[in-house]
Motif scaffolding. Structure first.
Motif, PDB file in Angstrom:
ATOM      1  N   ASN A  94       0.851  -1.183   0.000  1.00 13.42           N
ATOM      2  CA  ASN A  94       0.000   0.000   0.000  1.00 13.42           C
ATOM      3  C   ASN A  94       0.890   1.238   0.000  1.00 13.42           C
ATOM      4  O   ASN A  94       2.109   1.131   0.085  1.00 13.42           O
ATOM      5  N   PHE A  95       0.296   2.431  -0.110  1.00 15.02           N
ATOM      6  CA  PHE A  95       1.025   3.697  -0.094  1.00 15.02           C
ATOM      7  C   PHE A  95       2.124   3.727  -1.151  1.00 15.02           C
ATOM      8  O   PHE A  95       3.192   4.300  -0.943  1.00 15.02           O
ATOM      9  N   GLY A  96       1.886   3.080  -2.272  1.00  8.56           N
ATOM     10  CA  GLY A  96       2.862   3.074  -3.354  1.00  8.56           C
ATOM     11  C   GLY A  96       3.816   1.912  -3.322  1.00  8.56           C
ATOM     12  O   GLY A  96       4.587   1.716  -4.265  1.00  8.56           O
ATOM     13  N   CYS A  97       3.803   1.119  -2.239  1.00  8.75           N
ATOM     14  CA  CYS A  97       4.659  -0.062  -2.153  1.00  8.75           C
ATOM     15  C   CYS A  97       3.914  -1.268  -2.731  1.00  8.75           C
ATOM     16  O   CYS A  97       2.685  -1.366  -2.619  1.00  8.75           O
TER      17      CYS A  97
ATOM     18  N   PHE B  70       1.729  -4.624   9.547  1.00 10.07           N
ATOM     19  CA  PHE B  70       1.963  -4.155   8.186  1.00 10.07           C
ATOM     20  C   PHE B  70       3.438  -3.777   8.046  1.00 10.07           C
ATOM     21  O   PHE B  70       4.061  -3.219   8.943  1.00 10.07           O
ATOM     22  N   GLY B  71       3.977  -4.149   6.894  1.00  9.67           N
ATOM     23  CA  GLY B  71       5.416  -4.012   6.679  1.00  9.67           C
ATOM     24  C   GLY B  71       5.859  -2.598   6.369  1.00  9.67           C
ATOM     25  O   GLY B  71       5.043  -1.679   6.230  1.00  9.67           O
ATOM     26  N   PRO B  72       7.158  -2.402   6.226  1.00  8.27           N
ATOM     27  CA  PRO B  72       7.718  -1.079   5.939  1.00  8.27           C
ATOM     28  C   PRO B  72       7.308  -0.559   4.564  1.00  8.27           C
ATOM     29  O   PRO B  72       7.065  -1.332   3.634  1.00  8.27           O
ATOM     30  N   CYS B  73       7.257   0.763   4.466  1.00  3.64           N
ATOM     31  CA  CYS B  73       7.022   1.420   3.182  1.00  3.64           C
ATOM     32  C   CYS B  73       7.543   2.855   3.268  1.00  3.64           C
ATOM     33  O   CYS B  73       6.774   3.810   3.378  1.00  3.64           O
TER      34      CYS B  73
END
Length: 334
Positions: free
Chosen positions: A201-204, A277-280
């Motif tokens: 999400n958020f472009g990732c 939720f993973g890094p972004c």
């Protein structure tokens, strides 16, 4: 003859009491005396200083009452402390509730004019309660300087300075657990995460894969575990919390990427909902992330239903007896 024997017995008893009493007075490692002071006067001044040091070393009020003049004045009275003799008595009683095994040793003593200056070393362990924080056995060791004005063998006034900065750091430090270690077969400390571990999400466009996590060396008094995942560099002013899980059974040794141990709870994240939720990180930037495993002194945390991430971590920190971390890097992504 009977009177003589009784006299001898009383004399021996008094000698024994004086020996025990003298033994309770701490000795200075180094003593410096102004040679212009008469020996008898210097001895009286030193005795008063030793008595007061014995009070801090043992907590026994008799030593303070013997050392302090009836009109004793604290020249830099801490906020909230009573002036006069009662002030030190209250302060000692309260601090011993925080550090019950407190000791005070005289590192150095100076006898000059009508003053005795002491450099004291305080030691002990934080096993009581400091306001709302319960001690976990942290080692306490800090220094203080006292300057007494002596009149007629009593301490008339005291100017003192304690290393409160060191003390506060120690009161808020977790006990050492050298063998408590967090590691993973999927990620390496201080290394960049894999593409699949990015958020989706958020472009990732990652797969939001949570890494497999394992640990060893859990402290013996651990009753449950909690774990968090935190972005140190998120542009919020306070970072960003990606995951918090608690009530993990103490005998757990591993959390796999897909499930939590039975009884464990996913808390809300800074996204306002539970889970992981993973890094972004933003395009072109590198962010540092840290997994932290907490060993807790309680079987179960009971934060309110729907508690925020910050509130759950407050509960975790109140019960932490040790913690270990694993740091990773994400970015820069294109």
């Amino acid at each position: 003859m009977k009177k003589i024997i009784n006299f001898i017995n009383i004399t021996l008893l008094l000698a024994f009491i004086n020996t025990v009493y003298a033994y309770q007075l701490p000795e200075a490692k180094q003593v410096n005396i102004d040679q212009s002071i008469a020996t008898k006067q210097a001895d009286k001044m030193i005795l008063a200083a030793k008595r007061y040091a014995a009070f801090w070393n043992t907590g026994e009020e008799k030593f303070a009452k013997q050392a302090l003049a009836n009109d004793f004045i604290d020249l830099n009275l801490p906020k909230g402390r009573k002036q006069g003799k009662q002030g030190p008595l209250d302060a000692s009683k309260w601090f011993r509730s925080v550090v019950p095994d407190l000791t005070a040793n005289i590192e150095e003593m100076f006898v000059v004019e009508d003053k005795v200056i002491l450099r004291l070393k305080f030691k002990g362990h934080f096993t009581g309660k400091f306001y709302n924080t319960a001690g976990k056995g942290q080692k306490i060791e800090f220094s203080a300087v006292d300057m007494y004005t002596i009149e007629n063998g009593k301490i008339k006034s005291n100017w003192h300075l304690e290393d409160n900065q060191t003390l506060m750091q120690q009161l808020n430090k977790y006990p050492s657990s050298k063998n408590f270690t967090l590691f993973s077969k999927d990620i390496k400390t201080e290394k960049t995460i894999t593409t699949n571990q990015y958020w989706n999400n958020f472009g990732c466009t990652g797969k939001n894969e949570r890494p497999d996590l394992s640990w060893t060396g859990i402290p013996k008094d651990t009753k449950s575990l909690a774990i968090t995942f935190y972005d140190k560099d998120a542009p919020t002013g306070s970072g960003f919390w990606h995951w918090t899980a608690y009530n993990i059974p103490a005998d757990t040794k591993n959390i796999d990427p897909n499930t939590l141990p039975q009884g464990a709870v996913d808390a809300n994240t800074d996204m306002g909902k539970p889970g992981y939720f993973g890094p972004c990180p933003p395009v072109g930037r590198t962010h540092n992330y840290v997994f932290t495993l907490h060993a807790l002194d309680t079987d179960k945390l009971t934060p309110p239903a729907g508690a925020t991430s910050a509130l759950v971590r407050f509960f975790i920190n109140q019960h932490t007896i040790a913690k270990t971390t694993l740091s990773v890097i994400a970015g820069p992504r294109k």
